[in-house]
Each structure stands twice: as C-alpha cells, then as structure tokens.
Design a protein around this motif. Structure first.
Motif, PDB file in Angstrom:
ATOM      1  N   UNK A 108      -7.530   0.017  -3.000  1.00 42.95           N
ATOM      2  CA  UNK A 108      -7.255  -1.736  -2.938  1.00 42.95           C
ATOM      3  C   UNK A 108      -6.617  -2.685  -1.934  1.00 42.95           C
ATOM      4  N   UNK A 109      -6.449  -1.597  -0.989  1.00 38.64           N
ATOM      5  CA  UNK A 109      -5.939  -2.760   0.599  1.00 38.64           C
ATOM      6  C   UNK A 109      -7.179  -3.548   1.028  1.00 38.64           C
ATOM      7  N   UNK A 169      -7.438  -0.867  16.757  1.00 37.60           N
ATOM      8  CA  UNK A 169      -8.563  -0.628  15.370  1.00 37.60           C
ATOM      9  C   UNK A 169      -7.583   1.549  15.557  1.00 37.60           C
ATOM     10  N   UNK A 170      -7.603   1.495  17.083  1.00 35.13           N
ATOM     11  CA  UNK A 170      -7.236   3.424  17.200  1.00 35.13           C
ATOM     12  C   UNK A 170      -5.851   3.782  16.878  1.00 35.13           C
ATOM     13  N   UNK A 171      -5.353   2.641  16.044  1.00 36.57           N
ATOM     14  CA  UNK A 171      -3.747   3.172  16.698  1.00 36.57           C
ATOM     15  C   UNK A 171      -3.595   3.518  15.104  1.00 36.57           C
ATOM     16  N   UNK A 172      -4.465   3.547  13.723  1.00 35.77           N
ATOM     17  CA  UNK A 172      -4.480   4.273  12.602  1.00 35.77           C
ATOM     18  C   UNK A 172      -4.551   5.664  12.752  1.00 35.77           C
ATOM     19  N   UNK A 173      -5.899   5.700  14.441  1.00 33.94           N
ATOM     20  CA  UNK A 173      -6.365   6.836  14.323  1.00 33.94           C
ATOM     21  C   UNK A 173      -5.226   7.708  14.718  1.00 33.94           C
ATOM     22  N   UNK A 226      -6.240  -9.037  11.132  1.00 33.66           N
ATOM     23  CA  UNK A 226      -6.697  -8.315  10.454  1.00 33.66           C
ATOM     24  C   UNK A 226      -6.605  -6.425  10.663  1.00 33.66           C
ATOM     25  N   UNK A 227      -6.245  -6.036  12.042  1.00 37.78           N
ATOM     26  CA  UNK A 227      -5.638  -5.360  12.409  1.00 37.78           C
ATOM     27  C   UNK A 227      -4.526  -4.715  12.452  1.00 37.78           C
ATOM     28  N   UNK A 228      -3.612  -6.119  12.439  1.00 37.88           N
ATOM     29  CA  UNK A 228      -2.494  -5.791  12.873  1.00 37.88           C
ATOM     30  C   UNK A 228      -1.506  -5.635  11.345  1.00 37.88           C
ATOM     31  N   UNK A 229      -2.084  -6.260  10.089  1.00 38.34           N
ATOM     32  CA  UNK A 229      -2.116  -6.061   8.833  1.00 38.34           C
ATOM     33  C   UNK A 229      -2.601  -4.799   8.087  1.00 38.34           C
ATOM     34  N   UNK A 230      -3.995  -3.987   8.750  1.00 37.12           N
ATOM     35  CA  UNK A 230      -4.226  -2.818   8.644  1.00 37.12           C
ATOM     36  C   UNK A 230      -3.066  -1.610   9.144  1.00 37.12           C
ATOM     37  N   UNK A 231      -2.265  -1.687  10.314  1.00 33.92           N
ATOM     38  CA  UNK A 231      -1.539  -0.320  11.262  1.00 33.92           C
ATOM     39  C   UNK A 231      -0.344  -0.729   9.809  1.00 33.92           C
ATOM     40  N   UNK A 289       2.802   1.514   6.028  1.00 33.03           N
ATOM     41  CA  UNK A 289       3.630   2.627   4.565  1.00 33.03           C
ATOM     42  C   UNK A 289       2.986   3.095   4.159  1.00 33.03           C
ATOM     43  N   UNK A 290       1.567   3.309   4.514  1.00 35.73           N
ATOM     44  CA  UNK A 290       0.755   4.901   3.189  1.00 35.73           C
ATOM     45  C   UNK A 290       1.461   5.686   3.895  1.00 35.73           C
ATOM     46  N   UNK A 291       1.538   5.889   5.062  1.00 38.25           N
ATOM     47  CA  UNK A 291       1.844   7.300   5.572  1.00 38.25           C
ATOM     48  C   UNK A 291       3.291   7.755   5.417  1.00 38.25           C
ATOM     49  N   UNK A 292       3.954   6.645   5.651  1.00 34.26           N
ATOM     50  CA  UNK A 292       5.582   6.964   4.986  1.00 34.26           C
ATOM     51  C   UNK A 292       6.276   6.996   3.629  1.00 34.26           C
ATOM     52  N   UNK A 293       5.288   6.445   3.045  1.00 36.74           N
ATOM     53  CA  UNK A 293       5.454   6.836   1.183  1.00 36.74           C
ATOM     54  C   UNK A 293       4.985   8.116   0.912  1.00 36.74           C
TER      55      UNK A 293
END
Length: 426
Positions: A361-362, A173-177, A330-335, A340-344
């Motif tokens: 949406x996600x 959960x902290x990876x996205x942060x 769910x955590x893996x899919x969210x990462x 992907x959003x950051x790269x886009x």
C-alpha cells in the motif's frame, strides 16, 4: 558464528592471490563490458558491431586499448602538469579498491586453505565502499581544473555537483537495508538474504538505488559531465593516450562496482536464485556462487547499456531537480515508513504477510505522489515568458550594438511586412 569471524586468518600469500585475482577479474570484466556494450547498442540500432578482432569480435576491446597506448600523449600548454598527470591515477585507484569488500562467494578451499571468496570485510564495509568511491571524484574534478580549458572545468564542476546530489539519495536508499540486515558488513548483509532478497521487500529503496547509481557513474542519460554536444568531451577533453584510457577504465570499473554493490545489497549477493536453490541443494556451495554473482552483475550492466541506447540526455536543471526534489524526499519518507513497519512488527507482532500488504500500500501511495503534478503557481513561475505576437528572435544590429526598451520596438516591429532595413533607413 558471525561471517566476519572468517576474515583476518588467511596467510599472506592467500591474501596476495586474492588481491591479484580481483585486479585481473576487473580488467577482464572491463574488456568484456566494452565489447558487450558495443554489441548490444549495435543490435538496438540495427548495426553489426565489432566482429573482426577475435571470435565474435571479443578482442576488439584489447585492440582499442593497444590503439590508445600508441596514440600521441599530449599535455596542454596551459595545464598544471603535475595535477594533470595525477588526476587519472586518483580516479582509477579507488575504483579497484572498492572491490576489496565485495563477496564473490562462500568459504571455499583454495590451495589447501579454507578461505571466503572475498578479500576482506569489516563492520562498516558498505560505508567504506561509498567513502572510497567518493575519492574518485577528486580525479575527475582535478582533471577538469588542471587542463586549463573552460570545457574541462565545467565538466569537472558538473561532476562534483552530480556526485553530491545523487550520493545523498544513494546513501538514503541503503538505510532501509541496514535496518533489515542489522549490519553494514557486506558478508552479513548477504547472509541476511538467505531466505528473501531485499530487492523484493524493499522495492522503493532498490529503485532509488538503481537511479542513483546511474547518476553516480556519469552514465547516460545522466552523463552531463562529458556531454559532447555542450562540452566537447567534458572533463577529459584535453586527455589522450593512456591517461584517457585510465579515465575510461575507471568509468567501467565504477559501473561494475555499483552493480556488484546492488547485487550484494538487494539481490542476495552470491546466493543462487530461488528456483535454482529449491531444485539443486549444492547451488550455493563451492565455486558455483561465483557464476550467480557475475550473472546478476551483468544484468545491471545490461540495464546501463539499455538506458544508454534508449534515453536522451537530460538538461542539467532537470537532472538536479529530479535528484533533490524527487529522489531525496521519497527516500526520507520511505525510511520513516520502513522504521515504522519494523517497530510495529516487533512491538505489535505483525506477521510477514501483514507487513508485506502494508508495504505494498505504501509503495502505491509513493508512486501516486510521485506522479502528482506540481502546483500551477510553481510551474508558471518557471515557465518562460511567451513571445509577443509577431516577434521572433533576431540578433542585434552590429553597427548600433544591442537595442533594448522602446528602441527595440522600432528594430523588431510587430508588423511582419516591415523589414529591419526599412526601419533602419526610415
């Protein structure tokens, strides 16, 4: 200038003062949290709660501590005495150490010295917190093993499995942060939330972290290691007096630690809420940020208490299933989605509004997938075999021992009018 540059320049006596202040604050916060929990749960259950010792019963926690200190200190005959005595100490020391990298506020003037309201910081401060917090589990496991009791041993084993399961989800959960802040330093993560809190733009990570922190601290409804209905008291069944008080202290400090980490990573740390910051320019200056920080921490403490007063304890298989088959996937899919959003956003020049719409949406898709029922085959495989018509659970006949197979049909007849004694006597 990086926030990390402010550390390492303090004189030794400022460092000593800040270390003592952290210790005193944690002890006082523990006393308050115990009183706060008892009062809130009492209100939920239409009781009065502590109201005799001190104004509003505020000194009840201190009275309980004195009572524990004067209780008889017992060591079981079958216990490994050295490990039995060391286990509570191993559990409580990491609980204090983890607060050394938590930022309480910005730079202030303390006795004529300009210093940040934080003991220390490092480029991998969040990993430091998780690593030190993981050491505390050894105290629980060793305490359960060294007691010489089956109940304590089972509690210690449950706690170790629980820590492994939910610490994986917490770390993911902290990876996205880390991706959004670009750092693992607590002070830099707080600085990165000056405009927008990560708890809003990374809501799935925030929710997963909140669930995992309850499992990580062995709190209801995830208090399986000390389930009194199954294990008497769990890993601390054989402990009394001050040794039990140390386990109790470690649990409440760990609650404060995960709450402070959630405040730092998701709710802007010591920054004032947006509506206060907009109307008051000095809300984030001086010692005022300490008030905002502890207000957010107490919000999470209230969530802990609210869960304890409302939700029943889970079964152990449900608890492990939820961690491994729900939270971690769910955590893996969210990462992957966040990356992907950051790269886009960087390569395709997405603006913030478009990124927020895609993230919304996600989140809806993730929630829909979470509530999708399991396949019938998997559910049927785990479902218990339905009982035969007319059958009922009856203990085996004492004289003949357990009866199985065809003989069981004679002992447990399907005809309800035929009793066991009639079958036994022909």
């Amino acid at each position: 200038m990086s926030p990390l540059d402010a550390f390492g320049n303090d004189p030794w006596w400022i460092v000593a003062i800040k270390a003592v202040l952290v210790f005193v604050v944690l002890v006082l916060l523990t006393l308050f949290n115990i009183w706060f929990e008892r009062r809130v749960v009492a209100r939920m259950q239409h009781r009065i709660g502590p109201n005799i010792n001190g104004p509003f019963g505020l000194l009840q926690s201190l009275a309980d501590g004195v009572k524990l200190a004067f209780k008889e200190d017992l060591i079981p005959k079958a216990a490994d005495k050295v490990v039995f005595l060391l286990a509570p100490i191993i559990a409580v020391i990491p609980a204090f150490v983890t607060f050394s990298v938590i930022p309480f506020g910005p730079e202030v003037s303390m006795f004529g010295e300009t210093t940040p309201l934080q003991l220390t910081d490092m480029p991998v401060a969040v990993l430091f917190v998780m690593a030190i917090a993981s050491i505390g589990i050894y105290g629980i496991v060793l305490g359960g093993w060294s007691s010489g009791s089956t109940y304590s041993l089972l509690g210690g084993l449950r706690s170790s499995a629980q820590m492994i399961s939910y610490e994986v989800a917490m770390g993911l959960a902290l990876v996205a942060v880390f991706m959004y802040a670009g750092s693992m330093s607590t002070s830099e993560i707080v600085a990165a939330q000056d405009d927008f809190w990560f708890g809003l733009i990374l809501a799935p990570s925030f929710i997963i972290y909140m669930i995992a922190m309850v499992g990580e601290t062995n709190r209801a409804p995830f208090d399986l290691p000390e389930a009194e209905g199954e294990l008497v008291g769990g890993f601390h069944t054989e402990y009394s007096s001050l040794k039990f008080a140390l386990f109790f202290l470690a649990e409440y400090i760990n609650m404060a630690t995960v709450s402070a980490l959630a405040t730092t990573l998701f709710l802007g740390g010591w920054h004032a809420p947006f509506w206060i910051d907009e109307v008051w320019a000095g809300a984030n200056e001086g010692y005022w940020p300490v008030l905002w920080f502890f207000g957010k921490v107490l919000f999470f403490i209230f969530i802990f208490i609210w869960l304890r007063g409302t939700l029943p304890r889970l079964r152990y298989d449900q608890f492990m299933h939820f961690g491994w088959k729900r939270l971690i996937p769910i955590s893996l899919v969210w990462i992957i989605a966040v990356a992907t959003l950051r790269a886009a956003r960087n390569d395709l020049a997405f603006d913030r509004q478009t990124a927020m719409i895609v993230a919304g949406v996600l989140i809806v898709v993730f929630l829909a997938l979470y509530f999708v029922p399991e396949r019938r085959g998997e559910a049927a495989a785990r479902a218990p075999e339905p009982p035969r018509p007319g059958a009922f659970p009856t203990p085996p006949i004492p004289a003949g021992g357990p009866v199985r197979g065809a003989a069981a049909e004679l002992v447990f007849p399907s005809d309800p009018d035929v009793t066991v004694s009639e079958v036994r006597h022909g």
